[in-house]
Scaffold this active site. Structure first.
Site, PDB file in Angstrom:
ATOM      1  N   LYS A 115      34.009  -5.702  13.942  1.00 62.86           N
ATOM      2  CA  LYS A 115      33.056  -6.191  13.135  1.00 62.86           C
ATOM      3  C   LYS A 115      31.670  -5.375  12.660  1.00 62.86           C
ATOM      4  O   LYS A 115      31.288  -5.448  11.626  1.00 62.86           O
ATOM      5  CB  LYS A 115      32.552  -7.462  13.580  1.00 62.86           C
ATOM      6  CG  LYS A 115      33.529  -8.660  13.599  1.00 62.86           C
ATOM      7  CD  LYS A 115      33.292  -9.996  13.874  1.00 62.86           C
ATOM      8  CE  LYS A 115      34.326 -10.783  13.836  1.00 62.86           C
ATOM      9  NZ  LYS A 115      34.212 -12.266  14.398  1.00 62.86           N
ATOM     10  N   LYS A 197      47.755 -11.666  14.387  1.00 60.91           N
ATOM     11  CA  LYS A 197      47.713 -13.039  14.790  1.00 60.91           C
ATOM     12  C   LYS A 197      47.308 -13.927  13.813  1.00 60.91           C
ATOM     13  O   LYS A 197      46.375 -13.497  12.849  1.00 60.91           O
ATOM     14  CB  LYS A 197      46.710 -13.001  15.862  1.00 60.91           C
ATOM     15  CG  LYS A 197      46.630 -14.275  16.635  1.00 60.91           C
ATOM     16  CD  LYS A 197      45.726 -14.054  17.762  1.00 60.91           C
ATOM     17  CE  LYS A 197      45.561 -15.338  18.442  1.00 60.91           C
ATOM     18  NZ  LYS A 197      44.368 -15.401  19.385  1.00 60.91           N
ATOM     19  N   LYS A 200      42.282 -17.950  10.639  1.00 58.94           N
ATOM     20  CA  LYS A 200      41.827 -18.807   9.754  1.00 58.94           C
ATOM     21  C   LYS A 200      40.778 -17.899   8.809  1.00 58.94           C
ATOM     22  O   LYS A 200      40.628 -17.971   7.671  1.00 58.94           O
ATOM     23  CB  LYS A 200      40.766 -19.999  10.136  1.00 58.94           C
ATOM     24  CG  LYS A 200      39.823 -19.830  11.302  1.00 58.94           C
ATOM     25  CD  LYS A 200      39.623 -20.864  12.088  1.00 58.94           C
ATOM     26  CE  LYS A 200      38.471 -20.498  13.198  1.00 58.94           C
ATOM     27  NZ  LYS A 200      38.682 -21.174  14.232  1.00 58.94           N
TER      28      LYS A 200
END
Length: 331
Positions: A115, A197, A200
């Protein structure tokens, strides 16, 4: 005398809608654990704010996740279900543990590296110290086992390191938690990119199925799932798209994936996709109905999370006081 049950702790962030991956990889397994273990299941809203949330959406999603827990079969009478921010010990213990954690080990965390590369210097300090809050969540309940996927092992490892460091500095305080890795369904992959994976936060909404997706949306997403040009149904790493569909079907039907693959020996991908879609619809429809019902009864949900917070506060405060005393704070 009855043996004391081992403690399990786990939680899901209310930072977006929950996916089929969350359900099959986590919730369905949690339900299976509730009779055997003393389980604490938390809606981890403090973790959700490492990325800024729209306040009204965060409130709505927190209640929805709570409703999904119950609708999926997690019994409030058998488990402690609570909202993380309702238990102040989590934030307090996280600060105490921050002071026993090294910058170097936090900067090596994969999630932070990924990130921070994307956003640079504007990455929040919360995202950097997020694993310490996770350690506090786990350690405050003298947790024996943490249900984790293989990709979350790094977070558990740092929790164990922090606990061992505190124990050796101040005398034994925490139980050192171990991973509980379910045999099947631990990892459901993205329908469009089966190397990742199911999440959302994926760019392509066809890659994930949400627990609350209507049947027609589920059928459409499964029909568009990526397969390959081999044309034969095998359960192998060489066919990740097909393997993922078989995994989904196997977990829902409680079957061995190899047997599932064998039963499609002379059949095509379209038939497999049809059966997977119908199995998902059948599995999720009663949960969706129950969630809608629960969300209409805010008083009942409030009763559940208040009762859960009461127990969680009682247990966690005892551990927090022990930490404070050992560090040298006046009680």
């Amino acid at each position: 005398m009855e043996d004391k049950k081992k403690v399990i702790f786990s939680g899901i962030q209310p930072s977006g809608n929950l996916t089929l991956g969350n359900y099959l990889g986590a919730l369905k397994n949690w339900v299976a654990l509730q009779d055997q273990y003393d389980c604490y299941y938390c809606v981890v809203d403090l973790h959700a704010i490492t990325v800024r949330q729209e306040p009204k959406d965060l409130r709505a999603r927190t209640l929805e996740v709570l409703a999904i827990y119950i609708a999926a079969g997690i019994d409030p009478e058998k488990n402690t279900i609570f909202i993380q921010s309702h238990v102040p010990a989590h934030s307090e213990a996280a600060w105490l543990l921050n002071c026993s954690t090294y910058m170097g080990e936090l900067s090596r965390m994969t999630q932070f590296k990924d990130k921070s590369q994307r956003v640079g210097d504007s990455v929040s300090a919360g995202l950097f110290t997020y694993p310490v809050l996770m350690a506090a969540d786990i350690l405050l309940y003298n947790t024996d086992l943490v249900p984790v996927g293989k990709d979350q092992m790094q977070h558990l490892e740092i929790t164990r390191d922090i606990a061992q460091r505190f124990n050796s500095a101040y005398s034994p305080t925490f139980t050192i938690p171990e991973a509980y890795i379910p045999k099947a369904g631990a990892k459901i992959m993205d329908l469009q990119d089966p190397s990742k994976k199911m999440s959302k936060s994926a760019d392509n909404p066809n890659g994930f199925i949400l627990i609350m997706d209507p049947p027609e949306v589920i059928r459409r997403k499964v029909s568009r799932a990526v397969t390959d040009s081999i044309g034969i149904i095998n359960y192998t790493e060489d066919q990740p798209g097909v393997k993922n569909l078989i995994d989904i079907l196997a977990v829902i039907k409680k079957l061995d994936p190899i047997e599932v693959a064998a039963s499609y020996k002379d059949k095509g991908y379209a038939e497999l996709k049809h059966d997977v879609a119908e199995a998902i619809v059948e599995e999720l429809s009663p949960i969706q109905e129950k969630v809608k019902e629960l969300l209409k009864d805010k008083t009942y949900l409030e009763e559940i999370y208040k009762k859960g917070a009461e127990k969680a506060n009682y247990v966690s405060r005892k551990v927090l006081r022990k930490m404070q005393k050992k560090i040298g704070f006046i009680q």
